[in-house]
Motif scaffolding. Structure first.
Motif, PDB file in Angstrom:
ATOM      1  N   PRO A  42      32.212  51.902  33.981  1.00 50.13           N
ATOM      2  CA  PRO A  42      31.661  51.120  32.873  1.00 50.13           C
ATOM      3  C   PRO A  42      31.239  52.098  31.775  1.00 50.13           C
ATOM      4  CG  PRO A  42      30.764  50.362  34.970  1.00 50.13           C
ATOM      5  CD  PRO A  42      31.525  51.637  35.250  1.00 50.13           C
ATOM      6  N   ALA A  43      31.728  51.865  30.560  1.00 47.50           N
ATOM      7  CA  ALA A  43      31.560  52.870  29.509  1.00 47.50           C
ATOM      8  C   ALA A  43      30.105  53.102  29.133  1.00 47.50           C
ATOM      9  CB  ALA A  43      32.372  52.463  28.279  1.00 47.50           C
ATOM     10  N   LEU A  81      35.196  49.403  29.359  1.00 47.68           N
ATOM     11  CA  LEU A  81      35.529  50.053  30.632  1.00 47.68           C
ATOM     12  C   LEU A  81      36.492  51.216  30.413  1.00 47.68           C
ATOM     13  CD1 LEU A  81      35.312  49.678  33.823  1.00 47.68           C
ATOM     14  CD2 LEU A  81      37.493  48.465  33.628  1.00 47.68           C
ATOM     15  N   LEU A  82      36.144  52.354  30.994  1.00 50.46           N
ATOM     16  CA  LEU A  82      37.042  53.511  30.963  1.00 50.46           C
ATOM     17  C   LEU A  82      37.898  53.491  32.226  1.00 50.46           C
ATOM     18  CD1 LEU A  82      34.190  55.860  29.952  1.00 50.46           C
ATOM     19  CD2 LEU A  82      36.325  55.835  28.669  1.00 50.46           C
ATOM     20  N   SER A  83      39.184  53.823  32.068  1.00 54.47           N
ATOM     21  CA  SER A  83      40.026  53.869  33.274  1.00 54.47           C
ATOM     22  C   SER A  83      40.917  55.103  33.289  1.00 54.47           C
ATOM     23  CB  SER A  83      40.896  52.610  33.375  1.00 54.47           C
ATOM     24  OG  SER A  83      41.929  52.639  32.424  1.00 54.47           O
ATOM     25  N   GLU A  84      41.061  55.613  34.497  1.00 54.82           N
ATOM     26  CA  GLU A  84      41.978  56.722  34.774  1.00 54.82           C
ATOM     27  C   GLU A  84      42.944  56.204  35.819  1.00 54.82           C
ATOM     28  OE1 GLU A  84      40.257  60.685  35.791  1.00 54.82           O
ATOM     29  OE2 GLU A  84      41.512  60.566  37.574  1.00 54.82           O
ATOM     30  N   SER A 114      37.748  36.259  25.154  1.00 56.38           N
ATOM     31  CA  SER A 114      38.672  35.700  24.164  1.00 56.38           C
ATOM     32  C   SER A 114      39.728  36.705  23.709  1.00 56.38           C
ATOM     33  CB  SER A 114      37.903  35.181  22.947  1.00 56.38           C
ATOM     34  OG  SER A 114      37.145  36.220  22.359  1.00 56.38           O
ATOM     35  N   HIS A 115      39.362  37.981  23.646  1.00 61.00           N
ATOM     36  CA  HIS A 115      40.287  39.017  23.169  1.00 61.00           C
ATOM     37  C   HIS A 115      40.070  40.301  23.974  1.00 61.00           C
ATOM     38  CE1 HIS A 115      39.541  36.356  19.708  1.00 61.00           C
ATOM     39  NE2 HIS A 115      40.773  36.645  19.309  1.00 61.00           N
ATOM     40  N   ALA A 116      41.118  41.137  23.971  1.00 62.01           N
ATOM     41  CA  ALA A 116      41.017  42.460  24.588  1.00 62.01           C
ATOM     42  C   ALA A 116      41.561  43.492  23.615  1.00 62.01           C
ATOM     43  CB  ALA A 116      41.822  42.511  25.880  1.00 62.01           C
ATOM     44  N   ALA A 117      41.001  44.680  23.685  1.00 60.88           N
ATOM     45  CA  ALA A 117      41.577  45.802  22.947  1.00 60.88           C
ATOM     46  C   ALA A 117      41.655  46.986  23.893  1.00 60.88           C
ATOM     47  CB  ALA A 117      40.726  46.142  21.733  1.00 60.88           C
ATOM     48  N   MET A 118      42.764  47.704  23.806  1.00 64.96           N
ATOM     49  CA  MET A 118      42.930  48.925  24.586  1.00 64.96           C
ATOM     50  C   MET A 118      42.978  50.100  23.618  1.00 64.96           C
ATOM     51  SD  MET A 118      43.110  47.792  27.702  1.00 64.96           S
ATOM     52  CE  MET A 118      43.193  49.484  28.277  1.00 64.96           C
ATOM     53  N   LEU A 119      42.167  51.090  23.892  1.00 65.28           N
ATOM     54  CA  LEU A 119      42.266  52.343  23.137  1.00 65.28           C
ATOM     55  C   LEU A 119      42.854  53.383  24.087  1.00 65.28           C
ATOM     56  CD1 LEU A 119      41.695  54.222  20.719  1.00 65.28           C
ATOM     57  CD2 LEU A 119      39.416  54.614  21.701  1.00 65.28           C
ATOM     58  N   ARG A 172      46.797  58.751  33.310  1.00 65.94           N
ATOM     59  CA  ARG A 172      46.703  57.889  32.120  1.00 65.94           C
ATOM     60  C   ARG A 172      45.233  57.518  31.875  1.00 65.94           C
ATOM     61  NH1 ARG A 172      46.714  52.091  31.040  1.00 65.94           N
ATOM     62  NH2 ARG A 172      48.388  51.382  29.651  1.00 65.94           N
ATOM     63  N   TYR A 173      44.756  57.787  30.654  1.00 68.01           N
ATOM     64  CA  TYR A 173      43.366  57.478  30.302  1.00 68.01           C
ATOM     65  C   TYR A 173      43.316  56.426  29.202  1.00 68.01           C
ATOM     66  CZ  TYR A 173      41.904  61.649  32.862  1.00 68.01           C
ATOM     67  OH  TYR A 173      41.668  62.575  33.848  1.00 68.01           O
ATOM     68  N   ALA A 174      42.436  55.441  29.386  1.00 65.09           N
ATOM     69  CA  ALA A 174      42.297  54.382  28.383  1.00 65.09           C
ATOM     70  C   ALA A 174      40.877  53.832  28.384  1.00 65.09           C
ATOM     71  CB  ALA A 174      43.289  53.251  28.671  1.00 65.09           C
ATOM     72  N   VAL A 175      40.509  53.222  27.270  1.00 66.47           N
ATOM     73  CA  VAL A 175      39.264  52.459  27.207  1.00 66.47           C
ATOM     74  C   VAL A 175      39.636  51.008  26.926  1.00 66.47           C
ATOM     75  CG1 VAL A 175      36.942  52.296  26.229  1.00 66.47           C
ATOM     76  CG2 VAL A 175      38.235  54.441  25.997  1.00 66.47           C
ATOM     77  N   ALA A 176      39.115  50.092  27.744  1.00 67.90           N
ATOM     78  CA  ALA A 176      39.329  48.661  27.515  1.00 67.90           C
ATOM     79  C   ALA A 176      38.061  48.061  26.920  1.00 67.90           C
ATOM     80  CB  ALA A 176      39.673  47.955  28.830  1.00 67.90           C
ATOM     81  N   PHE A 177      38.250  47.213  25.912  1.00 72.00           N
ATOM     82  CA  PHE A 177      37.133  46.495  25.294  1.00 72.00           C
ATOM     83  C   PHE A 177      37.458  45.006  25.410  1.00 72.00           C
ATOM     84  CE2 PHE A 177      38.057  50.395  23.043  1.00 72.00           C
ATOM     85  CZ  PHE A 177      36.840  50.997  22.799  1.00 72.00           C
ATOM     86  N   TRP A 178      36.584  44.241  26.031  1.00 70.60           N
ATOM     87  CA  TRP A 178      36.798  42.793  26.061  1.00 70.60           C
ATOM     88  C   TRP A 178      35.777  42.123  25.159  1.00 70.60           C
ATOM     89  CZ3 TRP A 178      37.752  45.432  30.744  1.00 70.60           C
ATOM     90  CH2 TRP A 178      39.078  45.301  31.215  1.00 70.60           C
TER      91      TRP A 178
END
Ligand code: AKG
Ligand code: FE2
Length: 190
Positions: A42-43, A81-84, A114-119, A172-178
């Motif tokens: 959790p970021a 959320l940060l994911s590896e 309602s929406h998601a964003a991936m960085l 692979r590294y990403a941040v998810a924002f819901w």
């Protein structure tokens, strides 16, 4: 409904710093979840451990998606959320707020999204950091190959069913924002 793809949303140096901070904090924070092929954090844990870099990024993600999807009412960040994802990991085809149950669409465990964003914090491809790990929207014939700093936005329902193809040869590294229109589900960030 379209997908938002915005390269260079965050500069590469900041992406590299976020990866380093994620690795540091996931080793010491009790909130990190690790399997053999995936680590999720959790970021908000970054914040607890002194890294405030995501604060302005979250605000910009919220503004960008609200504008792109012409949301007239309120919109809040629900979860960051940060994911590896390591070699062998993938996400099967799904939507983020509903699921197909015997051919019938049913609200899932996060129907308030309602929406998601991936960085994306690093890059897929032969010249990149890992192979595979593509974000695919099969219903739309769209496939996005992550590059460091790119923001991708989409809606949480069936219109944007998506999957992540198997990651190979790298991490692979990403941040998810819901996002949510419901204030009661706003993330406790500070
Ligand atoms: O990592 C990605 O590109 C997407 C992840 C995803 O779909 C999810 O966590 O629900
Ligand atoms: Fe998803």
């Amino acid at each position: 409904m379209d997908i938002l793809v915005e390269p260079d949303f965050v500069p590469p140096t900041q992406c590299a710093h976020l990866i380093a901070e994620f690795r540091r904090v996931s080793d010491l924070d009790a909130g990190s979840r690790k399997t053999t092929i995936r680590t999720e954090l959790p970021a908000v844990a970054l914040r607890r451990h002194g890294c405030l870099d995501l604060d302005p990024v979250r605000d910009r993600v919220l503004a960008r998606l609200g504008w792109f999807y012409r949301v007239s009412g309120s919109l809040y960040l629900e979860y960051t959320l940060l994911s590896e994802m390591r070699a062998g990991d993938r996400h099967v085809l799904h939507a983020d707020s509903e699921r197909l149950d015997n051919g019938v669409w049913t609200p899932n465990h996060t129907p308030f999204r309602s929406h998601a964003a991936m960085l994306y914090l690093n890059t897929s491809g032969p010249a990149g950091d890992y192979r595979g790990g593509l974000l695919r929207f099969p219903g739309m014939g769209r496939e996005i190959s992550p590059t460091a700093g790119t923001l991708v936005g989409f809606t949480s329902g069936r219109a944007h069913q998506h999957e992540v193809t198997t990651v190979r040869d790298g991490i692979r590294y990403a941040v998810a924002f819901w996002l949510t229109p419901h204030r009661t589900h706003e993330e406790h960030w500070s």
